[in-house]
Write a protein that holds these residues in place. Sequence first.
Motif, PDB file in Angstrom:
ATOM      1  N   ILE A 136       0.836  -1.202   0.000  1.00 16.08           N
ATOM      2  CA  ILE A 136       0.000   0.000   0.000  1.00 16.08           C
ATOM      3  C   ILE A 136       0.873   1.255   0.000  1.00 16.08           C
ATOM      4  CG2 ILE A 136      -1.718   1.306   1.304  1.00 16.08           C
ATOM      5  CD1 ILE A 136      -2.956  -1.319   2.161  1.00 16.08           C
ATOM      6  N   GLY A 137       1.996   1.214   0.672  1.00 15.80           N
ATOM      7  CA  GLY A 137       2.924   2.338   0.641  1.00 15.80           C
ATOM      8  C   GLY A 137       3.423   2.622  -0.766  1.00 15.80           C
ATOM      9  N   TRP A 138       3.694   1.562  -1.524  1.00 16.68           N
ATOM     10  CA  TRP A 138       4.147   1.755  -2.901  1.00 16.68           C
ATOM     11  C   TRP A 138       3.013   2.277  -3.784  1.00 16.68           C
ATOM     12  CZ3 TRP A 138       8.610   2.405  -5.160  1.00 16.68           C
ATOM     13  CH2 TRP A 138       9.760   2.018  -4.467  1.00 16.68           C
ATOM     14  N   VAL A 139       1.798   1.834  -3.535  1.00 19.13           N
ATOM     15  CA  VAL A 139       0.667   2.392  -4.278  1.00 19.13           C
ATOM     16  C   VAL A 139       0.569   3.891  -4.024  1.00 19.13           C
ATOM     17  CG1 VAL A 139      -1.852   2.434  -4.468  1.00 19.13           C
ATOM     18  CG2 VAL A 139      -0.641   0.254  -4.404  1.00 19.13           C
ATOM     19  N   GLU A 140       0.813   4.304  -2.789  1.00 16.87           N
ATOM     20  CA  GLU A 140       0.757   5.729  -2.478  1.00 16.87           C
ATOM     21  C   GLU A 140       1.814   6.504  -3.257  1.00 16.87           C
ATOM     22  OE1 GLU A 140       0.034   8.612   1.363  1.00 16.87           O
ATOM     23  OE2 GLU A 140       0.746   6.558   1.687  1.00 16.87           O
ATOM     24  N   GLN A 141       3.012   5.909  -3.428  1.00 15.91           N
ATOM     25  CA  GLN A 141       4.037   6.567  -4.231  1.00 15.91           C
ATOM     26  C   GLN A 141       3.614   6.671  -5.697  1.00 15.91           C
ATOM     27  OE1 GLN A 141       8.233   5.660  -3.676  1.00 15.91           O
ATOM     28  NE2 GLN A 141       7.750   4.430  -1.854  1.00 15.91           N
ATOM     29  N   ILE A 142       2.990   5.626  -6.203  1.00 15.46           N
ATOM     30  CA  ILE A 142       2.491   5.659  -7.582  1.00 15.46           C
ATOM     31  C   ILE A 142       1.427   6.739  -7.721  1.00 15.46           C
ATOM     32  CG2 ILE A 142       1.225   4.354  -9.329  1.00 15.46           C
ATOM     33  CD1 ILE A 142       2.560   1.806  -8.142  1.00 15.46           C
ATOM     34  N   TYR A 143       0.537   6.814  -6.749  1.00 17.60           N
ATOM     35  CA  TYR A 143      -0.524   7.818  -6.790  1.00 17.60           C
ATOM     36  C   TYR A 143       0.049   9.234  -6.798  1.00 17.60           C
ATOM     37  CZ  TYR A 143      -4.357   4.489  -5.919  1.00 17.60           C
ATOM     38  OH  TYR A 143      -5.294   3.487  -6.020  1.00 17.60           O
ATOM     39  N   LYS A 144       1.118   9.452  -6.061  1.00 15.02           N
ATOM     40  CA  LYS A 144       1.728  10.788  -6.055  1.00 15.02           C
ATOM     41  C   LYS A 144       2.199  11.170  -7.445  1.00 15.02           C
ATOM     42  CE  LYS A 144       3.260  10.877  -1.208  1.00 15.02           C
ATOM     43  NZ  LYS A 144       4.438  10.844  -0.282  1.00 15.02           N
ATOM     44  N   LYS A 145       2.827  10.226  -8.137  1.00 13.85           N
ATOM     45  CA  LYS A 145       3.254  10.486  -9.509  1.00 13.85           C
ATOM     46  C   LYS A 145       2.043  10.767 -10.409  1.00 13.85           C
ATOM     47  CE  LYS A 145       7.820   9.578  -9.655  1.00 13.85           C
ATOM     48  NZ  LYS A 145       8.872  10.351 -10.358  1.00 13.85           N
ATOM     49  N   ALA A 146       0.951  10.063 -10.132  1.00 12.45           N
ATOM     50  CA  ALA A 146      -0.238  10.157 -10.974  1.00 12.45           C
ATOM     51  C   ALA A 146      -1.156  11.315 -10.587  1.00 12.45           C
ATOM     52  CB  ALA A 146      -1.024   8.847 -10.901  1.00 12.45           C
ATOM     53  N   GLY A 147      -0.804  12.044  -9.529  1.00  8.31           N
ATOM     54  CA  GLY A 147      -1.640  13.153  -9.087  1.00  8.31           C
ATOM     55  C   GLY A 147      -2.953  12.702  -8.482  1.00  8.31           C
ATOM     56  N   LEU A 148      -2.926  11.557  -7.818  1.00 14.86           N
ATOM     57  CA  LEU A 148      -4.127  10.979  -7.216  1.00 14.86           C
ATOM     58  C   LEU A 148      -3.917  10.872  -5.711  1.00 14.86           C
ATOM     59  CD1 LEU A 148      -6.917   9.677  -7.857  1.00 14.86           C
ATOM     60  CD2 LEU A 148      -5.724   7.481  -7.971  1.00 14.86           C
ATOM     61  N   GLU A 149      -4.797  11.478  -4.951  1.00 13.71           N
ATOM     62  CA  GLU A 149      -4.662  11.480  -3.498  1.00 13.71           C
ATOM     63  C   GLU A 149      -4.971  10.109  -2.911  1.00 13.71           C
ATOM     64  OE1 GLU A 149      -6.607  13.701   0.446  1.00 13.71           O
ATOM     65  OE2 GLU A 149      -7.354  14.130  -1.586  1.00 13.71           O
ATOM     66  N   MET A 150      -4.176   9.695  -1.940  1.00 11.34           N
ATOM     67  CA  MET A 150      -4.491   8.484  -1.181  1.00 11.34           C
ATOM     68  C   MET A 150      -5.440   8.878  -0.055  1.00 11.34           C
ATOM     69  SD  MET A 150      -4.241   5.227  -0.615  1.00 11.34           S
ATOM     70  CE  MET A 150      -2.768   4.449  -1.304  1.00 11.34           C
ATOM     71  N   THR A 151      -6.728   8.752  -0.322  1.00 15.30           N
ATOM     72  CA  THR A 151      -7.741   9.139   0.652  1.00 15.30           C
ATOM     73  C   THR A 151      -7.922   8.040   1.696  1.00 15.30           C
ATOM     74  OG1 THR A 151      -9.518   8.152  -0.642  1.00 15.30           O
ATOM     75  CG2 THR A 151      -8.959  10.450  -1.122  1.00 15.30           C
ATOM     76  N   ALA A 152      -8.628   8.369   2.757  1.00 15.03           N
ATOM     77  CA  ALA A 152      -8.907   7.377   3.798  1.00 15.03           C
ATOM     78  C   ALA A 152      -9.736   6.223   3.225  1.00 15.03           C
ATOM     79  CB  ALA A 152      -9.637   8.045   4.961  1.00 15.03           C
ATOM     80  N   GLN A 153     -10.681   6.547   2.351  1.00 13.04           N
ATOM     81  CA  GLN A 153     -11.506   5.498   1.752  1.00 13.04           C
ATOM     82  C   GLN A 153     -10.661   4.586   0.873  1.00 13.04           C
ATOM     83  OE1 GLN A 153     -15.014   6.788  -0.353  1.00 13.04           O
ATOM     84  NE2 GLN A 153     -15.245   4.827  -1.425  1.00 13.04           N
ATOM     85  N   ALA A 154      -9.762   5.187   0.091  1.00 13.40           N
ATOM     86  CA  ALA A 154      -8.908   4.378  -0.776  1.00 13.40           C
ATOM     87  C   ALA A 154      -8.022   3.460   0.052  1.00 13.40           C
ATOM     88  CB  ALA A 154      -8.063   5.279  -1.669  1.00 13.40           C
ATOM     89  N   ARG A 155      -7.474   3.995   1.127  1.00 11.37           N
ATOM     90  CA  ARG A 155      -6.609   3.178   1.976  1.00 11.37           C
ATOM     91  C   ARG A 155      -7.389   2.006   2.585  1.00 11.37           C
ATOM     92  NH1 ARG A 155      -1.685   4.461   3.742  1.00 11.37           N
ATOM     93  NH2 ARG A 155      -1.991   6.673   3.238  1.00 11.37           N
ATOM     94  N   THR A 156      -8.630   2.267   2.956  1.00 14.92           N
ATOM     95  CA  THR A 156      -9.474   1.204   3.492  1.00 14.92           C
ATOM     96  C   THR A 156      -9.763   0.144   2.435  1.00 14.92           C
ATOM     97  OG1 THR A 156     -10.509   2.681   5.106  1.00 14.92           O
ATOM     98  CG2 THR A 156     -11.721   0.686   4.506  1.00 14.92           C
ATOM     99  N   GLU A 157     -10.089   0.578   1.241  1.00 12.15           N
ATOM    100  CA  GLU A 157     -10.405  -0.364   0.164  1.00 12.15           C
ATOM    101  C   GLU A 157      -9.197  -1.228  -0.177  1.00 12.15           C
ATOM    102  OE1 GLU A 157     -13.857   2.275  -2.132  1.00 12.15           O
ATOM    103  OE2 GLU A 157     -11.764   2.384  -2.789  1.00 12.15           O
ATOM    104  N   LEU A 158      -8.029  -0.619  -0.234  1.00 15.15           N
ATOM    105  CA  LEU A 158      -6.816  -1.376  -0.530  1.00 15.15           C
ATOM    106  C   LEU A 158      -6.504  -2.346   0.603  1.00 15.15           C
ATOM    107  CD1 LEU A 158      -6.637   0.731  -2.791  1.00 15.15           C
ATOM    108  CD2 LEU A 158      -4.186   0.921  -2.341  1.00 15.15           C
TER     109      LEU A 158
END
Length: 420
Positions: A351-373
Amino acid sequence: MSNDIHIDDLAHPVYSELQQSAVDYGKTLTVELDRQSIMAEAESKTGLSDWGPSDFLPRLDLLCDEWNSDQGLSGLGRLSLRNKLLQHAISRLLIQDQFNRHPEILAVKIERPIIVAGLPRSGTTHLLNLMAADSRLRALPLWESYEPVPLPNEGLLEDGTDPRYQRCSDAWDMMKMMTPHLAAMHPMNPEHIHEELELMGPNFGSYNYEWLCHSPRWRDFYFSEDQTYQYEYMRDVLKLLTWQQRDTDLPTRWVLKCPQHLEQLPVLHKVFPDATIAITHRDPVSVIQSSVTMLGYGQRMSRKKVETTKLLDYWTERVQHLLQACANDRDKLPAAQSLDVPFHQLIKDDIGWVEQIYKKAGLEMTAQARTELGQFVDAHKGAYGKVIYDLKGQFGADPDQLRENFNFYYDAFPVKRVRG
């Protein structure tokens, strides 16, 4: 109880009663592997005859000719290959029909996709399925990748199930009976998120055919061509899938993945110029032993003899090509739109790596997204068991010696060598 899976009859299969019955049935089959019969059956099943541009014909002929000349295929193997070509032919007719009737499809934009590239068996599937759990992203389930467009006049089943989903589910149930350890190596349940290279199939393209059967002639043809046109076809089918769901609340930002992208990075960036591309990196010997074991296990049903030496030689060379192309082209991707993901770090903090990918993609790691993942991770821990690989015992190869072929890759990327 241990979930470890030891395949101790890889090279010399011991068949169950059901498997033996299927093998015996395969010996009774006469399978037509030719363009004319495949196209005629596709036209009959769809009621359509407009194939679009005819440049696909030599590719279909090549596949039929190469597989027809393969004396090692079993009857079931030939039937499986023909069914795949038929599936692609049917989809081509249906896709072309949609393009003819709805030219506005091609105006749909595939914007800022997130695309995973990396060797097969290097965490790409897990990373894709993990991000697909984020309800803000659109992904490609297996059943939809196999049949992107419904058959004419085919409605939902009585219980509301899409018949394309049901066909995929039935095939998976049969596969689990015939080759029960496949679930541990590569789940193929209908809702499993699949690779977009399947969408090149109706254009009779991609390296996917190499995974279905030993296909060196196809490989050499694929190498000889600029693959831009195949990626553009795949992109246009993604447009079609997006358009088909235009009146739903499905998201329109795609998350995709395919190992083939490793040797097509410039083409990938050309066709998807605003994509964020994450490239996974794993010890290639670990990848090879996983891949050839999976393929060898499948060969007990598709071939008259499991060809361990041929598998190892072919896929060692094939992985070298994928990685050399990646090493040559990696710096052609914009740094702001790409990142490297080491497998040994991904498995510790996915999940930490997904957050890094999201930063590159301009996509916020929201609380809901973190829960879903997190829910996805929890639901898929040890779901199918763990295959114990034995490269030396099953394939006669010393892993450390095999690694000498990949020093260029270890030097270029953050890859952890797995000794032994």
